[in-house]
Structure formats: C-alpha cells, structure tokens
Scaffold this motif. Sequence first.
Motif, PDB file in Angstrom:
ATOM      1  N   SER A   1     -10.486   1.533   0.928  1.00 49.45           N
ATOM      2  CA  SER A   1     -10.338   2.635   0.263  1.00 49.45           C
ATOM      3  C   SER A   1      -8.720   2.807   0.445  1.00 49.45           C
ATOM      4  O   SER A   1      -8.378   4.007  -0.175  1.00 49.45           O
ATOM      5  CB  SER A   1     -10.743   3.906   1.192  1.00 49.45           C
ATOM      6  N   TRP A   2      -7.912   2.075   0.918  1.00 49.70           N
ATOM      7  CA  TRP A   2      -6.266   2.016   0.843  1.00 49.70           C
ATOM      8  C   TRP A   2      -6.122   1.957  -0.583  1.00 49.70           C
ATOM      9  O   TRP A   2      -6.667   1.188  -1.529  1.00 49.70           O
ATOM     10  CB  TRP A   2      -5.794   1.036   1.566  1.00 49.70           C
TER      11      TRP A   2
ATOM     12  N   TYR B   1       0.639  -1.125   0.174  1.00 52.10           N
ATOM     13  CA  TYR B   1      -0.125  -0.094  -0.044  1.00 52.10           C
ATOM     14  C   TYR B   1       1.014   1.151  -0.052  1.00 52.10           C
ATOM     15  O   TYR B   1       1.874   1.285   0.576  1.00 52.10           O
ATOM     16  CB  TYR B   1      -0.853  -0.070   1.113  1.00 52.10           C
ATOM     17  N   GLU B   2       0.302   2.192  -0.563  1.00 53.95           N
ATOM     18  CA  GLU B   2       0.891   3.597  -0.443  1.00 53.95           C
ATOM     19  C   GLU B   2       0.915   3.986   0.896  1.00 53.95           C
ATOM     20  O   GLU B   2       2.031   4.831   1.258  1.00 53.95           O
ATOM     21  CB  GLU B   2       0.081   4.578  -1.388  1.00 53.95           C
ATOM     22  N   ASP B   3      -0.126   3.852   1.554  1.00 53.05           N
ATOM     23  CA  ASP B   3      -0.067   4.415   3.127  1.00 53.05           C
ATOM     24  C   ASP B   3      -0.653   3.226   3.886  1.00 53.05           C
ATOM     25  O   ASP B   3      -1.908   2.733   3.440  1.00 53.05           O
ATOM     26  CB  ASP B   3      -0.655   5.970   3.298  1.00 53.05           C
ATOM     27  N   VAL B   4      -0.497   3.040   4.934  1.00 52.14           N
ATOM     28  CA  VAL B   4      -1.226   2.393   5.980  1.00 52.14           C
ATOM     29  C   VAL B   4      -1.763   3.104   7.207  1.00 52.14           C
ATOM     30  O   VAL B   4      -0.952   3.023   8.102  1.00 52.14           O
ATOM     31  CB  VAL B   4      -0.103   1.161   6.538  1.00 52.14           C
ATOM     32  N   PRO B   5      -3.055   3.579   6.976  1.00 53.09           N
ATOM     33  CA  PRO B   5      -3.589   4.370   7.852  1.00 53.09           C
ATOM     34  C   PRO B   5      -3.883   3.750   9.182  1.00 53.09           C
ATOM     35  O   PRO B   5      -4.144   4.684  10.224  1.00 53.09           O
ATOM     36  CB  PRO B   5      -4.704   5.041   7.332  1.00 53.09           C
TER      37      PRO B   5
ATOM     38  N   ARG C   1      -9.731  -2.232   4.607  1.00 52.87           N
ATOM     39  CA  ARG C   1      -8.620  -1.604   3.621  1.00 52.87           C
ATOM     40  C   ARG C   1      -9.334  -1.217   2.250  1.00 52.87           C
ATOM     41  O   ARG C   1      -8.813  -0.798   1.298  1.00 52.87           O
ATOM     42  CB  ARG C   1      -7.779  -2.711   3.297  1.00 52.87           C
TER      43      ARG C   1
END
Length: 101
Positions: free
Chosen positions: A82-83, A68-72, A80
């Motif tokens: 919208s990841w 993933y670009e970012d792991v919020p 996940r």
Amino acid sequence: MSTYTMPTCAETDELLESVVEYMVTELGVSRAEAVARVNRQWHGQDLSDEDDIILHEEERFWALTIYYEDVPAWSTEADRASWVPKAPPAPDSVYWTVATS
C-alpha cells in the motif's frame, strides 16, 4: 556525461551505486530510473567528501526514502503493497543520465 549530476568521491559513489542496485533488485525499477531518482535527490549538492553525512545510512534506507512518498515501517518484513511511490523525474529532466532500454 557522468552518471551522477553532483560531485562524488569514491565512498559516496559506492553508496549511490548500492542505492541504485537496491532500487533495481528490490523495487523493480530500471537502472536508468533509479539513477534519475538518485540524481533528483541530491542534485546541486556536493557529495565529494569521504565523510559526507549520507554515508551514515545504508542503501536500503536511502532507496526507500528516495522511492516512496512515506516509509511507515522500516522492518525488512514490512508489507509495502500500500506504499505510494513518488513519481519518477520528468523524462526530459537533467536527472536522466543513463539511457533507457
């Protein structure tokens, strides 16, 4: 040709295989793509030390970080949907060492 494009030891090889397996089973990518993503992450680094820093995190951490670009959120229950996944490595790159099927 070896599966990984960087030197590994038994311990790091085991972790990398676990990361690949997590991406295949939990993220739904092919083994070939998962290996290519792992190779892109650590290409050019020496992971042949049995005390390598990457061994301080588990396969889930690395799989999500690589994919993933970012792991919020790190909760296993995190949604996940919208990841945003990172684009896979270019098909003609050196990272693809496993044949696609």
